[in-house]
Scaffold this motif. Structure first.
Motif, PDB file in Angstrom:
ATOM      1  N   PRO A 167       2.925   0.619   8.929  1.00  0.00           N
ATOM      2  CA  PRO A 167       1.509   0.251   9.110  1.00  0.00           C
ATOM      3  C   PRO A 167       1.285  -0.527  10.399  1.00  0.00           C
ATOM      4  N   LEU A 168       1.508   0.170  11.519  1.00  0.00           N
ATOM      5  CA  LEU A 168       1.403  -0.444  12.848  1.00  0.00           C
ATOM      6  C   LEU A 168       0.321   0.222  13.695  1.00  0.00           C
ATOM      7  N   GLY A 169      -0.622   0.887  13.040  1.00  0.00           N
ATOM      8  CA  GLY A 169      -1.750   1.465  13.760  1.00  0.00           C
ATOM      9  C   GLY A 169      -1.783   2.970  13.773  1.00  0.00           C
ATOM     10  N   GLY A 170      -0.630   3.620  13.614  1.00  0.00           N
ATOM     11  CA  GLY A 170      -0.603   5.074  13.581  1.00  0.00           C
ATOM     12  C   GLY A 170      -0.622   5.624  12.170  1.00  0.00           C
ATOM     13  N   HIS A 171      -0.734   4.749  11.168  1.00  0.00           N
ATOM     14  CA  HIS A 171      -0.742   5.185   9.767  1.00  0.00           C
ATOM     15  C   HIS A 171      -2.128   5.677   9.372  1.00  0.00           C
ATOM     16  N   ARG A 172      -2.160   6.596   8.419  1.00  0.00           N
ATOM     17  CA  ARG A 172      -3.432   7.217   8.019  1.00  0.00           C
ATOM     18  C   ARG A 172      -4.101   6.499   6.865  1.00  0.00           C
ATOM     19  N   GLY A 219       0.833  -1.195   0.000  1.00  0.00           N
ATOM     20  CA  GLY A 219       0.000   0.000   0.000  1.00  0.00           C
ATOM     21  C   GLY A 219       0.868   1.245   0.000  1.00  0.00           C
ATOM     22  N   ILE A 220       0.246   2.378   0.263  1.00  0.00           N
ATOM     23  CA  ILE A 220       0.950   3.661   0.241  1.00  0.00           C
ATOM     24  C   ILE A 220       1.493   3.966   1.628  1.00  0.00           C
ATOM     25  N   VAL A 221       2.793   4.238   1.684  1.00  0.00           N
ATOM     26  CA  VAL A 221       3.477   4.546   2.932  1.00  0.00           C
ATOM     27  C   VAL A 221       3.894   6.012   2.907  1.00  0.00           C
ATOM     28  N   ALA A 222       3.490   6.759   3.919  1.00  0.00           N
ATOM     29  CA  ALA A 222       3.887   8.159   4.054  1.00  0.00           C
ATOM     30  C   ALA A 222       5.227   8.230   4.775  1.00  0.00           C
TER      31      ALA A 222
END
Length: 278
Positions: free
Chosen positions: A55-60, A9-12
């Motif tokens: 992507p550990l829960g704080g990602h949007r 997916g998309i990672v900021a």
């Protein structure tokens, strides 16, 4: 924040830019790159700091429904992140999240020139300590993560031993924690992603095999551990430093697991000294 499309997916990520040596800083569960805000503010004058939101829960942005977000899956995502950005000879720094042992054991550490492990999951301490056990129990129950994180809207709940009270000696600012938890409060897909990670821990024997693989990491490594940590045992830091062929250990006083929150200046001082070495 910049964004990068990866297989999951998309990672900021934040990128301070510049021509200095690259330092990539990784955070743990239910937080984001702001964990490193004080350290980055101090390092950015001489180093290019890159801070992805894992992507550990704080990602949007939720990951793809079929994404592998197990411990190994997230480690592979970190390796892919370095590859897609074509980053080489990076100093990889991590706190709370213990993916270093998975990266090395899986043979995906070629782009890492130096490794910095600061109070992390290690050996079979996944999910770690009392907070990790509580999180695991919540993830196993339908609706459990939603209930657990809804309780954390009540700020006194954040300082309990079973939640965040043993993660930092001093409270993380409420505004920072609100931003960390908001995706879990508002998005079922983000809770799904976190559940995959929490329940995606391999058996103890596999975790210990990963840890043993760190003996093959032949580049400089710094283990910086909170001497009063009650979630990540200080003995784990000493064992890791002894296993890494070029490992060195520093213990940081007056801090729990989140050293970048409790002692950012002291941690940055050790980081700068380590980075200056050849």
């Amino acid at each position: 924040m910049a964004e990068l499309e990866l297989s999951a997916g998309i990672v900021a990520y934040e990128d301070t830019g510049g021509d200095g040596p690259v330092v990539v800083l990784l955070h743990g569960v239910a937080m984001d790159g702001s964990l490193w805000r004080h350290v980055v503010a101090d390092l950015r004058d001489g180093y290019r700091c890159i801070v992805p939101v894992l992507p550990l829960g704080g990602h949007r942005r939720p990951m793809r429904p079929d994404a592998d977000l197990s411990v190994l899956g997230v480690a592979r995502l970190v390796a892919e992140f370095l590859e897609v950005l074509d980053l080489t000879d990076v100093t990889l720094v991590m706190n709370d999240w213990g993916g270093a042992q998975a990266l090395v054991a899986d043979g995906r550490d070629q782009r890492i020139g130096k490794l910095v492990i600061t109070s992390c999951e290690a050996f079979d301490n996944f999910p770690p300590g009392l907070p990790g056990a509580n999180l695991y129990a919540s993830a196993r129950v339908p609706g459990g993560l939603r209930a657990a994180f809804t309780l954390l809207k009540l700020r006194p709940m954040r300082r309990l031993p079973m939640t965040w009270g043993r993660m930092s000696r001093r409270p993380v600012p409420d505004a920072v924690m609100d931003a960390w938890f908001r995706p879990l409060w508002t998005s079922p897909e983000i809770r799904r992603d976190l559940r995959k990670y929490v329940l995606g821990v391999p058996p103890k024997a596999e975790l210990l095999r990963w840890a043993e693989a760190l003996r093959t990491f032949d580049r400089p490594a710094l283990v910086a551990w909170a001497s009063e940590d009650r979630v990540m045992p200080p003995e784990h830091g000493r064992r890791l430093a002894g296993m890494l062929p070029k490992g060195e250990l520093v213990e940081i006083a007056d801090s729990y697991t989140l050293i970048p929150e409790d002692q950012p200046e002291e941690l940055t001082r050790h980081l700068r000294a380590f980075l200056r070495k050849g």
